[in-house]
Motif scaffolding. Structure first.
Motif, PDB file in Angstrom:
ATOM      1  N   ALA A 185      40.010  48.486  44.911  1.00 58.68           N
ATOM      2  CA  ALA A 185      41.433  48.447  44.554  1.00 58.68           C
ATOM      3  C   ALA A 185      42.173  47.419  45.398  1.00 58.68           C
ATOM      4  O   ALA A 185      42.982  46.631  44.891  1.00 58.68           O
ATOM      5  CB  ALA A 185      42.058  49.831  44.723  1.00 58.68           C
ATOM      6  N   THR A 186      41.885  47.409  46.715  1.00 61.42           N
ATOM      7  CA  THR A 186      42.564  46.442  47.584  1.00 61.42           C
ATOM      8  C   THR A 186      42.093  45.019  47.294  1.00 61.42           C
ATOM      9  O   THR A 186      42.873  44.067  47.411  1.00 61.42           O
ATOM     10  CB  THR A 186      42.332  46.773  49.067  1.00 61.42           C
ATOM     11  OG1 THR A 186      40.947  46.620  49.395  1.00 61.42           O
ATOM     12  CG2 THR A 186      42.768  48.199  49.377  1.00 61.42           C
ATOM     13  N   GLY A 189      44.030  43.664  44.481  1.00 63.31           N
ATOM     14  CA  GLY A 189      45.329  43.237  44.980  1.00 63.31           C
ATOM     15  C   GLY A 189      45.260  41.883  45.672  1.00 63.31           C
ATOM     16  O   GLY A 189      46.139  41.024  45.470  1.00 63.31           O
ATOM     17  N   GLU A 190      44.234  41.683  46.474  1.00 66.95           N
ATOM     18  CA  GLU A 190      44.092  40.411  47.191  1.00 66.95           C
ATOM     19  C   GLU A 190      43.978  39.249  46.215  1.00 66.95           C
ATOM     20  O   GLU A 190      44.562  38.174  46.432  1.00 66.95           O
ATOM     21  CB  GLU A 190      42.867  40.465  48.101  1.00 66.95           C
ATOM     22  CG  GLU A 190      43.043  41.369  49.319  1.00 66.95           C
ATOM     23  CD  GLU A 190      41.733  41.619  50.043  1.00 66.95           C
ATOM     24  OE1 GLU A 190      40.690  41.074  49.602  1.00 66.95           O
ATOM     25  OE2 GLU A 190      41.740  42.372  51.042  1.00 66.95           O
ATOM     26  N   LEU A 191      43.214  39.439  45.135  1.00 62.98           N
ATOM     27  CA  LEU A 191      43.065  38.374  44.138  1.00 62.98           C
ATOM     28  C   LEU A 191      44.381  38.073  43.431  1.00 62.98           C
ATOM     29  O   LEU A 191      44.606  36.944  42.973  1.00 62.98           O
ATOM     30  CB  LEU A 191      41.993  38.763  43.121  1.00 62.98           C
ATOM     31  CG  LEU A 191      40.546  38.741  43.633  1.00 62.98           C
ATOM     32  CD1 LEU A 191      39.609  39.387  42.608  1.00 62.98           C
ATOM     33  CD2 LEU A 191      40.087  37.319  43.930  1.00 62.98           C
ATOM     34  N   LEU A 192      45.243  39.083  43.349  1.00 61.29           N
ATOM     35  CA  LEU A 192      46.538  38.905  42.685  1.00 61.29           C
ATOM     36  C   LEU A 192      47.636  38.544  43.679  1.00 61.29           C
ATOM     37  O   LEU A 192      48.796  38.339  43.281  1.00 61.29           O
ATOM     38  CB  LEU A 192      46.924  40.190  41.940  1.00 61.29           C
ATOM     39  CG  LEU A 192      45.996  40.590  40.789  1.00 61.29           C
ATOM     40  CD1 LEU A 192      46.360  41.978  40.264  1.00 61.29           C
ATOM     41  CD2 LEU A 192      46.079  39.567  39.656  1.00 61.29           C
ATOM     42  N   GLY A 193      47.278  38.487  44.961  1.00 65.89           N
ATOM     43  CA  GLY A 193      48.256  38.162  45.987  1.00 65.89           C
ATOM     44  C   GLY A 193      49.232  39.286  46.262  1.00 65.89           C
ATOM     45  O   GLY A 193      50.390  39.032  46.625  1.00 65.89           O
ATOM     46  N   LEU A 194      48.755  40.549  46.080  1.00 62.48           N
ATOM     47  CA  LEU A 194      49.640  41.707  46.222  1.00 62.48           C
ATOM     48  C   LEU A 194      48.973  42.815  47.030  1.00 62.48           C
ATOM     49  O   LEU A 194      47.754  42.986  46.963  1.00 62.48           O
ATOM     50  CB  LEU A 194      49.995  42.272  44.842  1.00 62.48           C
ATOM     51  CG  LEU A 194      50.822  41.391  43.906  1.00 62.48           C
ATOM     52  CD1 LEU A 194      50.806  41.990  42.505  1.00 62.48           C
ATOM     53  CD2 LEU A 194      52.252  41.269  44.431  1.00 62.48           C
ATOM     54  N   PRO A 195      49.751  43.594  47.778  1.00 58.19           N
ATOM     55  CA  PRO A 195      49.178  44.803  48.377  1.00 58.19           C
ATOM     56  C   PRO A 195      48.874  45.813  47.273  1.00 58.19           C
ATOM     57  O   PRO A 195      49.590  45.884  46.266  1.00 58.19           O
ATOM     58  CB  PRO A 195      50.294  45.298  49.309  1.00 58.19           C
ATOM     59  CG  PRO A 195      51.547  44.760  48.709  1.00 58.19           C
ATOM     60  CD  PRO A 195      51.183  43.438  48.090  1.00 58.19           C
ATOM     61  N   ALA A 196      47.787  46.567  47.430  1.00 53.91           N
ATOM     62  CA  ALA A 196      47.384  47.510  46.381  1.00 53.91           C
ATOM     63  C   ALA A 196      46.668  48.687  47.004  1.00 53.91           C
ATOM     64  O   ALA A 196      46.212  48.646  48.151  1.00 53.91           O
ATOM     65  CB  ALA A 196      46.487  46.813  45.366  1.00 53.91           C
TER      66      ALA A 196
END
Length: 304
Positions: A185-186, A189-196
């Protein structure tokens, strides 16, 4: 003593060890183990082995797993799931992240990938569990691991929470043993440039058993025999059998290699029987030797 399997549909709030303890009381026997730990708040398939079936836990653990769950984009937590403390926020606006972009991120995480286990996990470093370091506020270098993601698919359209300013979508993943879905999940997020973080997770398949084959602790307690899978039944379903001559009985019962099986060339491990008694699972040592070697041995005298 019972020898076989019970497939639990674990509910949220129970640890895998809690489930073992409950089955020990239900079946009145101590020798019970589980295959593949589930975090307390994760639900779904948890195979439990009783008696001599515990010798097969290694095989069950090695099999692939299938999960369904939800990933939330917009903030991350200490535990990489919804039950940890928030460590980073990045408020989203409606329509900021398109589903097509999410699909690209999921696709890029298929195949063999590298993961770093979360600090709140049971991985041991220098003799201590990572969660022990985390609870003490200590950071240590974590060992990297390689896992295989067979499929990683979005199951739903993303839903936007205007109050929390985050985006959530459902997914299904088929993966190898050792995969941390929280970490997946994280990584999304990293690939999308977002915390997740992971906001929900249910295991649909483990050890060859599906969610449809699993049952609640309450149901098992009400009628234990109805949900018990004898070891013999499991073996017959999953392994080809090989009846060996009586002259090999002493060798087989002592766990010794069995020579001169040149006519056997496929489907290993094989379930080896002597006069109808299950002796164990055997593998082929090599194509040249044509010798069967013991892989998992059973004491048929206990199963009579």
């Amino acid at each position: 003593m019972k020898h076989g399997f019970v497939i639990v549909n674990k509910s949220a709030g129970l640890t895998s060890h809690d489930c073992v303890g409950k089955l020990r009381r239900i079946f009145h026997q101590k020798r019970i183990g589980h295959s593949g730990t589930l975090d307390p708040n994760v639900t779904g398939v948890l195979p439990l082995a009783l008696g001599q079936a515990t010798k097969l836990i290694e095989l069950l653990v090695d099999s692939g797993k299938i999960y369904e769950g939800d990933i939330c984009l917009g903030y991350s937590t200490t535990t990489e799931d919804v039950w940890g403390e928030i460590v980073e926020r990045c408020p989203l606006v409606l329509g900021q992240i398109k589903d097509e972009k999410i699909d690209q991120a999921l696709k890029s995480l298929t195949g063999e990938i590298e993961q770093i286990p979360p600090m709140y996990s049971a991985v041991k470093v220098k003799g201590k569990r990572l969660y022990e370091y985390a609870r003490a506020g200590e950071e240590v270098e974590r060992p990297r691991r390689h896992v295989v993601i067979e499929d990683f698919l979005r199951l739903s359209k993303s839903s936007y929470d205007a109050e929390k300013k985050c985006l959530t979508f459902s997914f299904r993943v088929s993966c190898s043993k050792g995969t941390y879905v929280r970490t997946l999940a994280t990584q999304v997020g990293e690939l999308l440039g977002l915390p997740a973080h992971l906001s929900r997770l249910c295991r649909l398949k483990s050890g060859g058993f599906s969610l449809e084959e699993s049952h609640s602790i309450a149901s098992i307690e009400e009628n234990p025999e109805a949900y018990f899978i004898p070891l013999q039944v499991y073996i017959e379903k999953n392994f080809k059998s090989l009846d060996i001559p009586f002259e090999f009985q002493k060798l087989a019962c002592n766990g010794a290699p069995l020579p001169n099986f040149a006519h056997i060339s496929d489907s290993f491990p094989r379930a080896v029987y002597v006069e109808g008694k299950l002796i164990g699972l055997y593998t082929l040592s090599s194509e040249e030797e044509k010798t069967l070697r013991p892989f998992k041995m059973f004491d048929w005298r206990q199963m009579v």
